[in-house]
Scaffold this motif. Structure first.
Motif, short mmCIF file in Angstrom:
data_model
loop_
_atom_site.label_atom_id
_atom_site.label_comp_id
_atom_site.label_asym_id
_atom_site.label_seq_id
_atom_site.Cartn_x
_atom_site.Cartn_y
_atom_site.Cartn_z
N VAL A 1 -89.26 -19.33 -20.50
CA VAL A 1 -88.33 -18.62 -19.63
C VAL A 1 -88.12 -19.36 -18.31
CG1 VAL A 1 -87.93 -16.47 -18.37
CG2 VAL A 1 -88.97 -16.41 -20.64
N GLU A 2 -86.85 -19.52 -17.93
CA GLU A 2 -86.51 -20.08 -16.62
C GLU A 2 -86.82 -19.06 -15.52
OE1 GLU A 2 -85.21 -23.12 -15.63
OE2 GLU A 2 -85.71 -23.75 -17.69
N LYS A 3 -87.36 -19.55 -14.42
CA LYS A 3 -87.73 -18.64 -13.33
C LYS A 3 -86.50 -18.14 -12.59
CE LYS A 3 -92.31 -20.60 -12.49
NZ LYS A 3 -93.22 -21.24 -11.52
N ASP A 4 -86.51 -16.86 -12.28
CA ASP A 4 -85.46 -16.22 -11.48
C ASP A 4 -86.07 -14.95 -10.90
OD1 ASP A 4 -83.31 -14.93 -10.35
OD2 ASP A 4 -81.95 -15.25 -12.04
N LYS A 5 -86.57 -15.05 -9.66
CA LYS A 5 -87.30 -13.93 -9.07
C LYS A 5 -86.42 -12.70 -8.87
CE LYS A 5 -86.57 -15.49 -4.29
NZ LYS A 5 -87.24 -15.91 -3.02
N ASP A 6 -85.11 -12.88 -8.81
CA ASP A 6 -84.20 -11.74 -8.60
C ASP A 6 -83.81 -11.05 -9.89
OD1 ASP A 6 -84.13 -12.12 -5.81
OD2 ASP A 6 -82.60 -13.68 -6.03
N HIS A 7 -84.06 -11.70 -11.02
CA HIS A 7 -83.67 -11.12 -12.31
C HIS A 7 -84.82 -11.28 -13.31
CE1 HIS A 7 -79.80 -12.32 -10.38
NE2 HIS A 7 -79.47 -11.11 -10.79
N PRO A 8 -85.76 -10.34 -13.34
CA PRO A 8 -86.86 -10.40 -14.30
C PRO A 8 -86.35 -10.47 -15.73
CG PRO A 8 -87.26 -8.71 -12.64
CD PRO A 8 -85.85 -9.17 -12.45
N PHE A 9 -87.10 -11.14 -16.58
CA PHE A 9 -86.75 -11.35 -17.98
C PHE A 9 -87.54 -10.35 -18.82
CE2 PHE A 9 -86.77 -13.27 -22.10
CZ PHE A 9 -85.69 -14.13 -22.17
N GLN A 10 -86.83 -9.56 -19.65
CA GLN A 10 -87.50 -8.54 -20.45
C GLN A 10 -87.22 -8.75 -21.94
OE1 GLN A 10 -86.38 -4.63 -19.02
NE2 GLN A 10 -88.01 -4.64 -17.49
N VAL A 11 -88.28 -8.62 -22.73
CA VAL A 11 -88.17 -8.72 -24.18
C VAL A 11 -88.61 -7.41 -24.80
CG1 VAL A 11 -88.89 -9.95 -26.25
CG2 VAL A 11 -88.69 -11.18 -24.08
N SER A 12 -87.71 -6.77 -25.55
CA SER A 12 -88.05 -5.54 -26.26
C SER A 12 -88.36 -5.86 -27.71
CB SER A 12 -86.88 -4.55 -26.19
OG SER A 12 -86.62 -4.16 -24.86
N CYS A 13 -89.44 -5.26 -28.21
CA CYS A 13 -89.81 -5.41 -29.62
C CYS A 13 -90.49 -4.11 -30.04
CB CYS A 13 -90.74 -6.60 -29.82
SG CYS A 13 -91.12 -6.95 -31.56
N LYS A 14 -89.82 -3.37 -30.92
CA LYS A 14 -90.27 -2.03 -31.30
C LYS A 14 -90.41 -1.18 -30.03
CE LYS A 14 -92.52 -3.36 -35.63
NZ LYS A 14 -91.58 -2.70 -36.52
N THR A 15 -91.60 -0.64 -29.77
CA THR A 15 -91.77 0.24 -28.61
C THR A 15 -92.39 -0.46 -27.41
OG1 THR A 15 -93.96 0.94 -29.40
CG2 THR A 15 -92.06 2.27 -30.08
N THR A 16 -92.49 -1.80 -27.45
CA THR A 16 -93.10 -2.54 -26.34
C THR A 16 -92.04 -3.29 -25.55
OG1 THR A 16 -93.48 -4.59 -27.59
CG2 THR A 16 -95.18 -2.88 -27.71
#
Length: 280
Positions: A132-147
């Motif tokens: 993942v490329e760093k971007d402190k203003d836009h957190p990176f989120q990965v959804s997989c099932k309920t996590t």
């Protein structure tokens, strides 16, 4: 217990180094956690295997940590969704609009929105590795099932396991894990694996390096060819020479190539059309 006492206990837990906890203490910590999180009667749950995990329940009141809404993927996206599938038998490399890299395993699927740079949310079905490329203003989120896995910039793998569970392995950086309908979150360090399956949660250590200790260079070359799907051509007279080297299991091929070039004072030439790297 007042706020100052709570803050002190959380600070002690955060700063404590990994060490073996008494079995009774670990089991009690897990039982306390499960009763608050799942709020229903169930059979005794196996305690966390990783010793330090008994103190990793992080509450929302800790300064500096942010809890992100674990709402459904669709409701958090306000634009069209792009779907990328990998029906083949080899990994598929995908570059997201922000420059982040995804290695999509066979029979896996990745979804993300058109406005991805402002809303860095993806969903995975199957298994994928992320750089993942760093971007402190836009957190990176990965959804997989309920996590939901939340990061700023790091390297990790998300995988749907059997029995309806999800595993996350962290190679570099730091990530925060959330589970649907739970107010708690978990912070992982490199070399830790998080596994969640309905009513059981474990955090364990895993080996993130491949070590070669005084091994023939040929073994290193075979490892690269197997794991990166490139043919490697190296001078024959060097293949039996012994080498001691540690390779991070998710290291980039370009970094490995550069290291070998420096060790043996060679130049490397990479042909993407035929997937071959030649050292001369």
């Amino acid at each position: 217990m007042d706020d100052k006492e709570i803050e002190k206990k959380l600070q002690d837990a955060w700063e404590e180094t990994s060490k073996i906890q008494p079995k009774g203490k670990v089991e009690k910590s897990w039982q306390d956690f499960s009763s608050r999180t799942f709020n229903r009667k169930k059979k005794p749950i196996k305690p966390w295997h990783y010793a330090a995990a008994a103190v990793l329940v992080i509450f929302l009141s800790i300064g500096g940590l942010r809890m992100y809404n674990n709402s459904s993927f669709e409701s958090s996206i306000a634009s069209n969704i792009n779907i990328i599938e990998n029906p083949g038998n080899q990994n598929k490399t995908v570059y997201l609009p922000d420059g982040s890299l995804v290695e999509l395993e066979p029979n896996s699927q990745l979804e993300f929105s058109d406005n991805f740079k402002k809303n860095r949310k993806v969903r995975v079905k199957g298994e994928a590795f992320f750089r993942v490329e760093k971007d402190k203003d836009h957190p990176f989120q990965v959804s997989c099932k309920t996590t939901t896995t939340t990061v700023l910039g790091t390297e990790f793998t998300v995988k749907e396991e059997i029995s309806n569970s999800v595993s996350v392995q962290l190679y570099e950086g730091s990530i925060q894990l959330n589970v649907k309908d739970s107010i708690n979150n978990w912070i992982l360090s490199p070399g830790e694996k998080f596994v969640y399956n309905t009513n059981q949660l474990t955090i364990t250590a895993f080996e993130r390096f491949k070590d070669f200790n005084k091994k023939p260079l040929k073994e290193v070359i075979n490892y690269i060819q197997t794991n990166y799907n490139y043919k490697i051509t190296f001078p024959q007279e060097l293949l039996q020479k012994q080498v001691t080297i540690r390779i991070r299991k998710k290291e980039t091929l370009s970094n490995i190539t550069q290291i070998l070039s420096e060790i043996y004072n060679l130049n490397s030439y990479r042909d993407e059309n035929i997937k071959e790297i030649t050292f001369k």
